[in-house]
Design a protein around this motif. Structure first.
Motif, PDB file in Angstrom:
ATOM      1  N   ASP A   1     -10.580 -52.526  88.185  1.00  0.00           N
ATOM      2  CA  ASP A   1     -11.497 -51.650  88.569  1.00  0.00           C
ATOM      3  C   ASP A   1     -12.437 -51.210  87.288  1.00  0.00           C
ATOM      4  N   LYS A   2     -11.676 -51.068  86.157  1.00  0.00           N
ATOM      5  CA  LYS A   2     -12.304 -50.503  84.855  1.00  0.00           C
ATOM      6  C   LYS A   2     -13.115 -51.763  84.318  1.00  0.00           C
ATOM      7  N   PHE A   3     -12.426 -52.915  84.398  1.00  0.00           N
ATOM      8  CA  PHE A   3     -13.039 -54.065  83.879  1.00  0.00           C
ATOM      9  C   PHE A   3     -14.076 -54.445  84.527  1.00  0.00           C
ATOM     10  N   ARG A   4     -14.174 -54.310  85.678  1.00  0.00           N
ATOM     11  CA  ARG A   4     -15.409 -54.659  86.528  1.00  0.00           C
ATOM     12  C   ARG A   4     -16.586 -53.868  86.257  1.00  0.00           C
ATOM     13  N   ARG A   5     -16.273 -52.376  86.244  1.00  0.00           N
ATOM     14  CA  ARG A   5     -17.279 -51.387  85.972  1.00  0.00           C
ATOM     15  C   ARG A   5     -17.858 -51.554  84.643  1.00  0.00           C
ATOM     16  N   ASN A   6     -16.894 -51.915  83.506  1.00  0.00           N
ATOM     17  CA  ASN A   6     -17.724 -52.087  82.293  1.00  0.00           C
ATOM     18  C   ASN A   6     -18.440 -53.328  82.221  1.00  0.00           C
ATOM     19  N   ALA A   7     -17.584 -54.506  82.274  1.00  0.00           N
ATOM     20  CA  ALA A   7     -18.494 -55.803  82.477  1.00  0.00           C
ATOM     21  C   ALA A   7     -19.700 -55.707  83.108  1.00  0.00           C
ATOM     22  N   ALA A   8     -19.750 -55.000  84.180  1.00  0.00           N
ATOM     23  CA  ALA A   8     -20.837 -54.927  85.040  1.00  0.00           C
ATOM     24  C   ALA A   8     -22.180 -54.193  84.370  1.00  0.00           C
ATOM     25  N   ARG A   9     -21.798 -53.642  83.337  1.00  0.00           N
ATOM     26  CA  ARG A   9     -23.123 -53.032  82.272  1.00  0.00           C
ATOM     27  C   ARG A   9     -23.732 -54.001  81.694  1.00  0.00           C
ATOM     28  N   ARG A  10     -23.088 -55.161  81.330  1.00  0.00           N
ATOM     29  CA  ARG A  10     -24.027 -56.246  80.651  1.00  0.00           C
ATOM     30  C   ARG A  10     -24.074 -57.752  81.633  1.00  0.00           C
ATOM     31  N   LEU A  11     -22.987 -57.971  82.251  1.00  0.00           N
ATOM     32  CA  LEU A  11     -23.331 -59.292  82.940  1.00  0.00           C
ATOM     33  C   LEU A  11     -23.478 -59.375  84.623  1.00  0.00           C
ATOM     34  N   PRO A  12     -24.077 -60.317  84.960  1.00  0.00           N
ATOM     35  CA  PRO A  12     -24.238 -60.226  86.541  1.00  0.00           C
ATOM     36  C   PRO A  12     -22.943 -60.157  87.202  1.00  0.00           C
ATOM     37  N   VAL A  13     -22.795 -59.568  88.404  1.00  0.00           N
ATOM     38  CA  VAL A  13     -21.657 -59.533  89.163  1.00  0.00           C
ATOM     39  C   VAL A  13     -20.968 -60.709  89.376  1.00  0.00           C
ATOM     40  N   ALA A  14     -21.648 -61.698  89.562  1.00  0.00           N
ATOM     41  CA  ALA A  14     -20.875 -63.259  89.942  1.00  0.00           C
ATOM     42  C   ALA A  14     -20.265 -63.554  88.566  1.00  0.00           C
ATOM     43  N   GLN A  15     -20.898 -63.344  87.342  1.00  0.00           N
ATOM     44  CA  GLN A  15     -20.322 -63.895  86.293  1.00  0.00           C
ATOM     45  C   GLN A  15     -19.119 -62.797  85.908  1.00  0.00           C
ATOM     46  N   VAL A  16     -19.108 -61.613  86.182  1.00  0.00           N
ATOM     47  CA  VAL A  16     -18.228 -60.677  86.045  1.00  0.00           C
ATOM     48  C   VAL A  16     -16.792 -61.040  86.857  1.00  0.00           C
ATOM     49  N   GLU A  17     -16.947 -61.717  88.018  1.00  0.00           N
ATOM     50  CA  GLU A  17     -16.008 -62.095  89.001  1.00  0.00           C
ATOM     51  C   GLU A  17     -15.441 -63.589  88.385  1.00  0.00           C
ATOM     52  N   ALA A  18     -16.233 -64.261  87.875  1.00  0.00           N
ATOM     53  CA  ALA A  18     -15.602 -65.413  87.155  1.00  0.00           C
ATOM     54  C   ALA A  18     -15.058 -65.276  86.046  1.00  0.00           C
ATOM     55  N   LEU A  19     -15.493 -64.323  85.147  1.00  0.00           N
ATOM     56  CA  LEU A  19     -14.745 -63.848  83.932  1.00  0.00           C
ATOM     57  C   LEU A  19     -13.323 -63.417  84.441  1.00  0.00           C
ATOM     58  N   GLY A  20     -13.416 -62.426  85.212  1.00  0.00           N
ATOM     59  CA  GLY A  20     -12.053 -61.894  85.959  1.00  0.00           C
ATOM     60  C   GLY A  20     -11.111 -62.748  86.353  1.00  0.00           C
ATOM     61  N   ALA A  21     -11.348 -63.719  87.080  1.00  0.00           N
ATOM     62  CA  ALA A  21     -10.877 -64.946  87.539  1.00  0.00           C
ATOM     63  C   ALA A  21     -10.076 -65.753  86.427  1.00  0.00           C
ATOM     64  N   ALA A  22     -10.977 -66.029  85.515  1.00  0.00           N
ATOM     65  CA  ALA A  22     -10.550 -66.964  84.024  1.00  0.00           C
ATOM     66  C   ALA A  22      -9.561 -66.029  83.203  1.00  0.00           C
ATOM     67  N   LEU A  23      -9.639 -64.968  83.149  1.00  0.00           N
ATOM     68  CA  LEU A  23      -8.693 -64.025  82.629  1.00  0.00           C
ATOM     69  C   LEU A  23      -7.248 -64.030  83.334  1.00  0.00           C
ATOM     70  N   GLN A  24      -7.428 -64.046  84.497  1.00  0.00           N
ATOM     71  CA  GLN A  24      -6.215 -63.750  85.404  1.00  0.00           C
ATOM     72  C   GLN A  24      -5.407 -65.064  85.438  1.00  0.00           C
ATOM     73  N   SER A  25      -6.063 -66.224  85.122  1.00  0.00           N
ATOM     74  CA  SER A  25      -5.497 -67.662  85.400  1.00  0.00           C
ATOM     75  C   SER A  25      -5.147 -68.047  83.757  1.00  0.00           C
ATOM     76  N   LEU A  26      -5.509 -67.266  82.678  1.00  0.00           N
ATOM     77  CA  LEU A  26      -5.750 -67.710  81.393  1.00  0.00           C
ATOM     78  C   LEU A  26      -4.430 -68.574  80.920  1.00  0.00           C
ATOM     79  N   ALA A  27      -3.290 -68.171  81.555  1.00  0.00           N
ATOM     80  CA  ALA A  27      -1.854 -68.897  81.024  1.00  0.00           C
ATOM     81  C   ALA A  27      -1.854 -70.125  81.383  1.00  0.00           C
TER      82      ALA A  27
END
Length: 461
Positions: A415-441
């Motif tokens: 939740d903190k990540f989404r709130r912070n990232a959305a101050r700069r990026l569109p919501v769809a890009q925030v969600e894509a970034l979050g998914a990329a981070l969670q599957s980074l390994a």
């Protein structure tokens, strides 16, 4: 007998990604998500554009991403700007016993480092860097602060050298040389506390810049001192003298005990030393009859070694002139929670810190030394309100929320990540970034992650 830096270099060069426990990689991934969200939230602020302009003037354009911007820079300059972004809101993680911020330097070093590492290899390098920063700080808990040095920059330079060296394929001898060279680049003082100016923000950026530079020099065969940590003019003696540090803490249990698992995450965008007091204020605010106008006096009981950071100098703590004054003010942060019932990024704007209601209450705050407080194992807070009707209310937070002993859960971190990232990026890009981070390994490279961190609409803005 190998020196401490040689031991660190041997471990970092030899560690296989398969040897890193899954729990460690998962934690590293979690911290990467947190710090990248913080950096994105910082991108719209004036200091971010100023840092980018300076880096463009010095290095021109390049290939490395700048978080939240369309522009790309040469790696060492991207590392500098991204470090300033990652630490610019003081919302990034802290290892409490080491009293140092960690991810804000090593994550920018990771993003800027050259190489074709896959996701697991990248997380392994990040883990090595984080562990190095923590161990260097733990060898002298809180002592760098006591002497006016900022360990985030000082320890971070060595940590970023490990990240860049690992990703650059340095062998143990080359990495030992690079660590020796990093000792001449490690820097950062606490003087920003006097006037609230921007210097602190650049410390992790400079650490990342230094780490990439030191690793490149080491790879080229440029030699560095092998007793960079414990030598007669090494880090600890030059900064702290002959006492109050333990070099064995740097290397004991390498690979068996991962101290990075104890890094705390911040629920509030201000100095970690204030957080338990903010939560105590939130708890007392709900008591019957408690309003700003019913409070006669507020007493904050804090460890004496923390007082120079969040209680002094008194004038700037009672009436902060800049956002950094406010972020490092125990009176302001406590008063803001009591008045507004919240504390987030919007409580550190120029208008917010000039709010007469908050400043009026902050003037009633007294900071009192409490040598029994369990610092630096954690950052406790004990708060007492004296009400105008004669009542006294007290609340104690012995373990600050977000610490390793009382961690934020995964939902809170996301939740903190989404709130912070959305101050700069569109919501769809925030969600894509979050998914990329969670599957980074499992990612084949860092290309997708680097691409999603850019704001293509910001160029020239």
């Amino acid at each position: 007998m190998p020196t401490a830096s040689e031991t660190l270099a041997e471990f970092a060069a030899a560690l296989r990604p398969s040897d890193v426990p899954d729990a460690v990689l998962a934690r590293v991934q979690r911290h990467l998500m947190d710090v990248l969200g913080v950096a994105l939230a910082a991108a719209p602020l004036p200091f971010a554009r100023r840092a980018l302009e300076a880096a463009l003037a010095l290095g021109g354009r390049g290939d490395a991403p700048v978080i939240g911007f369309a522009e790309r820079l040469p790696p060492v300059w991207a590392a500098l700007v991204n470090g300033a972004l990652a630490h610019g809101l003081d919302y990034d993680d802290t290892h409490e016993a080491a009293v140092t911020h960690v991810s804000c330097s090593v994550a920018p070093a990771l993003l800027a480092a050259t190489g074709d590492a896959d996701g697991r290899a990248a997380l392994t390098a990040l883990a090595l860097g984080m562990e190095t920063a923590v161990r260097l700080g733990r060898a002298a808990p809180g002592r760098f602060h006591d002497r006016g040095f900022h360990p985030t920059g000082v320890c971070g330079a060595y940590a970023c050298t490990v990240v860049a060296g690992r990703l650059g394929g340095l062998d143990a001898s080359q990495l030992a040389d690079a660590l020796g060279l990093a000792g001449s680049m490690a820097s950062g003082t606490m003087e920003f506390l006097t006037d609230g100016t921007w210097a602190k923000r650049v410390h992790p950026g400079w650490a990342a810049h230094a780490g990439l530079t030191a690793a490149a020099l080491g790879r080229s065969g440029f030699t560095g001192p092998r007793q960079t940590l414990e030598g007669r003019f090494g880090l600890y003696r030059s900064h702290l003298g002959d006492a109050d540090w333990d070099i064995d803490a740097v290397t004991d249990g390498l690979g068996r005990r991962w101290h990075l698992l104890d890094i705390a995450m911040k629920p509030y965008p201000c100095c970690h030393m204030t957080h338990a007091f903010i939560d105590a204020a939130a708890a007392l605010r709900d008591a019957p009859g408690v309003r700003p106008d019913t409070i006669a006096a507020i007493e904050c009981f804090i460890h004496p070694r923390e007082m120079p950071v969040v209680c002094e100098p008194l004038a700037s703590k009672l009436a902060p002139q800049t956002d950094y004054d406010a972020k490092f003010s125990l009176p302001y942060t406590v008063a803001a929670m009591l008045v507004r019932g919240r504390l987030d990024l919007d409580d550190f704007t120029a208008a917010a810190i000039a709010d007469p209601a908050v400043l009026g209450l902050a003037a009633r705050v007294t900071c009192l030394p409490d040598p029994a407080a369990d610092y630096p194992r954690c950052f406790p807070g004990r708060l007492r309100l004296r009400l105008r009707d004669g009542r006294t209310l007290e609340h104690d937070e012995p373990i600050n929320r977000g610490s390793a002993l009382r961690p934020l859960d995964d939902a809170a971190v996301r939740d903190k990540f989404r709130r912070n990232a959305a101050r700069r990026l569109p919501v769809a890009q925030v969600e894509a970034l979050g998914a990329a981070l969670q599957s980074l390994a499992a990612a084949p490279s860092l290309d997708e992650l680097r691409g999603l961190l850019r704001d293509r609409l910001s160029e020239g803005g």
